[in-house]
Design a protein around this motif. Structure first.
Motif, PDB file in Angstrom:
ATOM      1  N   VAL A   9       0.838  -1.201   0.000  1.00 40.41           N
ATOM      2  CA  VAL A   9       0.000   0.000   0.000  1.00 40.41           C
ATOM      3  C   VAL A   9       0.870   1.247   0.000  1.00 40.41           C
ATOM      4  O   VAL A   9       0.524   2.265  -0.630  1.00 40.41           O
ATOM      5  N   LEU A  10       2.024   1.199   0.637  1.00 41.90           N
ATOM      6  CA  LEU A  10       2.947   2.332   0.584  1.00 41.90           C
ATOM      7  C   LEU A  10       3.482   2.529  -0.837  1.00 41.90           C
ATOM      8  O   LEU A  10       3.672   3.662  -1.289  1.00 41.90           O
ATOM      9  N   ALA A  11       3.737   1.421  -1.535  1.00 41.37           N
ATOM     10  CA  ALA A  11       4.225   1.527  -2.905  1.00 41.37           C
ATOM     11  C   ALA A  11       3.205   2.245  -3.791  1.00 41.37           C
ATOM     12  O   ALA A  11       3.565   3.076  -4.628  1.00 41.37           O
ATOM     13  N   VAL A  12       1.925   1.931  -3.612  1.00 38.62           N
ATOM     14  CA  VAL A  12       0.886   2.607  -4.386  1.00 38.62           C
ATOM     15  C   VAL A  12       0.815   4.090  -4.019  1.00 38.62           C
ATOM     16  O   VAL A  12       0.618   4.952  -4.883  1.00 38.62           O
ATOM     17  N   MET A  13       1.036   4.403  -2.754  1.00 38.33           N
ATOM     18  CA  MET A  13       0.908   5.785  -2.310  1.00 38.33           C
ATOM     19  C   MET A  13       2.080   6.654  -2.772  1.00 38.33           C
ATOM     20  O   MET A  13       1.898   7.851  -3.030  1.00 38.33           O
ATOM     21  N   VAL A  14       3.272   6.091  -2.881  1.00 39.00           N
ATOM     22  CA  VAL A  14       4.432   6.890  -3.296  1.00 39.00           C
ATOM     23  C   VAL A  14       4.621   6.880  -4.811  1.00 39.00           C
ATOM     24  O   VAL A  14       5.445   7.635  -5.336  1.00 39.00           O
ATOM     25  N   LEU A  15       3.873   6.023  -5.515  1.00 38.25           N
ATOM     26  CA  LEU A  15       4.023   5.934  -6.965  1.00 38.25           C
ATOM     27  C   LEU A  15       3.758   7.262  -7.688  1.00 38.25           C
ATOM     28  O   LEU A  15       4.517   7.620  -8.605  1.00 38.25           O
ATOM     29  N   PRO A  16       2.719   8.046  -7.331  1.00 40.13           N
ATOM     30  CA  PRO A  16       2.520   9.317  -8.037  1.00 40.13           C
ATOM     31  C   PRO A  16       3.703  10.269  -7.920  1.00 40.13           C
ATOM     32  O   PRO A  16       4.086  10.917  -8.898  1.00 40.13           O
ATOM     33  N   THR A  17       4.282  10.365  -6.731  1.00 40.43           N
ATOM     34  CA  THR A  17       5.452  11.228  -6.545  1.00 40.43           C
ATOM     35  C   THR A  17       6.611  10.756  -7.398  1.00 40.43           C
ATOM     36  O   THR A  17       7.257  11.549  -8.101  1.00 40.43           O
ATOM     37  N   MET A  18       6.864   9.464  -7.357  1.00 39.25           N
ATOM     38  CA  MET A  18       7.976   8.895  -8.123  1.00 39.25           C
ATOM     39  C   MET A  18       7.766   9.114  -9.619  1.00 39.25           C
ATOM     40  O   MET A  18       8.694   9.536 -10.339  1.00 39.25           O
ATOM     41  N   ALA A  19       6.580   8.864 -10.116  1.00 39.67           N
ATOM     42  CA  ALA A  19       6.322   8.959 -11.550  1.00 39.67           C
ATOM     43  C   ALA A  19       6.307  10.409 -12.031  1.00 39.67           C
ATOM     44  O   ALA A  19       6.876  10.726 -13.080  1.00 39.67           O
ATOM     45  N   ALA A  20       5.677  11.309 -11.279  1.00 38.34           N
ATOM     46  CA  ALA A  20       5.542  12.695 -11.723  1.00 38.34           C
ATOM     47  C   ALA A  20       6.892  13.404 -11.783  1.00 38.34           C
ATOM     48  O   ALA A  20       7.217  14.074 -12.774  1.00 38.34           O
ATOM     49  N   VAL A  21       7.675  13.260 -10.723  1.00 39.79           N
ATOM     50  CA  VAL A  21       8.980  13.927 -10.700  1.00 39.79           C
ATOM     51  C   VAL A  21       9.909  13.324 -11.749  1.00 39.79           C
ATOM     52  O   VAL A  21      10.620  14.042 -12.464  1.00 39.79           O
ATOM     53  N   SER A  22       9.918  11.995 -11.861  1.00 36.86           N
ATOM     54  CA  SER A  22      10.779  11.353 -12.855  1.00 36.86           C
ATOM     55  C   SER A  22      10.377  11.748 -14.273  1.00 36.86           C
ATOM     56  O   SER A  22      11.237  11.943 -15.147  1.00 36.86           O
ATOM     57  N   ARG A  23       9.074  11.878 -14.530  1.00 38.13           N
ATOM     58  CA  ARG A  23       8.619  12.295 -15.865  1.00 38.13           C
ATOM     59  C   ARG A  23       9.140  13.688 -16.200  1.00 38.13           C
ATOM     60  O   ARG A  23       9.649  13.923 -17.310  1.00 38.13           O
ATOM     61  N   ASP A  24       9.028  14.619 -15.246  1.00 36.98           N
ATOM     62  CA  ASP A  24       9.519  15.976 -15.505  1.00 36.98           C
ATOM     63  C   ASP A  24      11.018  15.988 -15.749  1.00 36.98           C
ATOM     64  O   ASP A  24      11.513  16.746 -16.595  1.00 36.98           O
ATOM     65  N   VAL A  25      11.749  15.163 -15.014  1.00 42.24           N
ATOM     66  CA  VAL A  25      13.201  15.110 -15.184  1.00 42.24           C
ATOM     67  C   VAL A  25      13.556  14.540 -16.558  1.00 42.24           C
ATOM     68  O   VAL A  25      14.440  15.052 -17.260  1.00 42.24           O
ATOM     69  N   ILE A  26      12.878  13.471 -16.947  1.00 39.83           N
ATOM     70  CA  ILE A  26      13.165  12.841 -18.246  1.00 39.83           C
ATOM     71  C   ILE A  26      12.806  13.782 -19.393  1.00 39.83           C
ATOM     72  O   ILE A  26      13.520  13.861 -20.399  1.00 39.83           O
ATOM     73  N   GLN A  27      11.715  14.512 -19.254  1.00 43.39           N
ATOM     74  CA  GLN A  27      11.333  15.468 -20.293  1.00 43.39           C
ATOM     75  C   GLN A  27      12.337  16.614 -20.405  1.00 43.39           C
ATOM     76  O   GLN A  27      12.436  17.252 -21.457  1.00 43.39           O
ATOM     77  N   ALA A  28      13.071  16.884 -19.320  1.00 46.07           N
ATOM     78  CA  ALA A  28      14.060  17.962 -19.336  1.00 46.07           C
ATOM     79  C   ALA A  28      15.379  17.544 -19.981  1.00 46.07           C
ATOM     80  O   ALA A  28      16.248  18.397 -20.188  1.00 46.07           O
ATOM     81  N   VAL A  29      15.559  16.251 -20.273  1.00 47.17           N
ATOM     82  CA  VAL A  29      16.780  15.812 -20.950  1.00 47.17           C
ATOM     83  C   VAL A  29      16.823  16.448 -22.337  1.00 47.17           C
ATOM     84  O   VAL A  29      15.833  16.382 -23.081  1.00 47.17           O
ATOM     85  N   PRO A  30      17.934  17.078 -22.720  1.00 46.69           N
ATOM     86  CA  PRO A  30      17.990  17.740 -24.036  1.00 46.69           C
ATOM     87  C   PRO A  30      17.653  16.790 -25.175  1.00 46.69           C
ATOM     88  O   PRO A  30      18.142  15.651 -25.236  1.00 46.69           O
ATOM     89  N   GLY A  31      16.810  17.271 -26.081  1.00 44.96           N
ATOM     90  CA  GLY A  31      16.418  16.435 -27.206  1.00 44.96           C
ATOM     91  C   GLY A  31      17.569  16.085 -28.118  1.00 44.96           C
ATOM     92  O   GLY A  31      17.542  15.048 -28.788  1.00 44.96           O
TER      93      GLY A  31
END
Length: 318
Positions: free
Chosen positions: A153-175
């Protein structure tokens, strides 16, 4: 400048004030039990004998299970959401993942207690215990309320934080990095594994630290599903207890100064545990960046020489 400097001082000052207040309120228990409070497994409200080891164990193990499950899934979700194309479909998936963060903790606890816990008990714990019960990790008596259920249940609860921040970081990688890798003949997987993830590693590491902080401090949902038994067990199917859960359960029932001081000392330990793990993680990240900088070749040009390159490499670890 002065206003921004004052605003920057507020968070560390708040942390210092909170720590000092907790130290003052927990001082009676610290004097009474000393360092043995950290290693004792006794929690006897009648004899006023208290120890924090089972609660520290439960907190660390549930957070570790949550990260082991949430980090790879979160990175996978982030990679999927960061890819171009099918913007509408990816937007729906991203919104659904982020909405998980809006669900109250008590709702997660109810879902875990009545839905996830029984399902995990029947679909995972019983089959695994019957086949791998000879291993200490999967031994013990399976039950719906356990370390494994709390970690899930903790894994489900922390998943949004992990996914949202990681997505923003990956999108910031220079094209340009991605385009250069593809131009050299790399496949999507090779580009992701060798270019995108290494470039986004510091940000993903930061997302992991944020998720860890959420997992360590979660209270209500874990209290409802972990079983609330103060014990140190190597079996993930056994009940356990966490620092936040015991504080929430017993603080209103603490009628003696020693009991109250012991509970506040548990809060101080939780605060110190979170800070220590965060600082160690930051030090590890700095060491990795330092090692990476030392291994990176320094190419001299018209404006730099070999001595300047050495100074630059040393500056990475300064």
């Amino acid at each position: 400048m002065g206003a921004s400097f004052a605003a920057a001082l507020l968070p560390p000052l708040a942390l210092l004030v909170i720590t000092v207040v907790l130290l003052q309120l927990a001082w009676l228990g610290m004097v009474q039990y000393g360092p043995g409070f950290l290693t004792s497994s006794i929690w006897d409200q009648v004899r006023l004998q208290f120890g924090a080891l089972p609660y520290i164990f439960g907190t660390v193990v549930t957070a570790a299970i949550a990260l082991i499950l949430a980090v790879p899934v979160g990175i996978g979700v982030a990679l999927f959401l960061a890819e171009p194309g099918q913007a509408g479909f990816r937007s729906v998936i991203g919104t659904g993942v982020e909405l998980l963060a809006a669900i109250p903790s008590v709702v997660y606890g109810l879902w875990a207690l009545f839905v996830m816990g029984p399902f995990v008990y029947k679909a995972l714990e019983l089959p695994i215990s019957s086949r791998l019960g000879f291993l200490a990790l999967f031994a013990g008596t399976p039950r719906p309320t356990s370390l494994l259920s709390a970690g899930l249940v903790l894994a489900v609860m922390v998943l949004p934080t992990m996914a949202a921040v990681s997505r923003d970081v990956i999108q910031a990688v220079p094209g340009g990095l991605k385009e250069a890798s593809v131009a050299l003949g790399a496949t999507w997987w090779e580009t992701t594994w060798r270019v995108i993830l290494p470039a986004a590693r510091p940000g993903i590491f930061g997302a992991t630290i944020l998720a860890l902080g959420r997992a360590l401090g979660e209270t209500i949902a874990v209290t409802m599903i972990i079983g609330n038994r103060p014990q140190v067990s190597t079996h993930i199917f056994e009940p356990a207890y966490t620092l936040a859960a015991v504080i929430a359960n017993e603080f209103t029932e603490a009628t003696t100064p020693l009991h109250t001081a012991a509970l506040i000392e548990l809060g101080l330990i939780l605060n110190a545990l979170t800070l220590t793990i965060t600082l160690l993680a930051l030090a590890l990240l700095r060491a990795l960046q330092c090692t990476r900088g030392r291994r990176a070749p320094a190419l001299p040009s018209r404006n730099t020489n070999r001595a300047g390159a050495r100074v630059h490499r040393r500056a990475i670890c300064a």
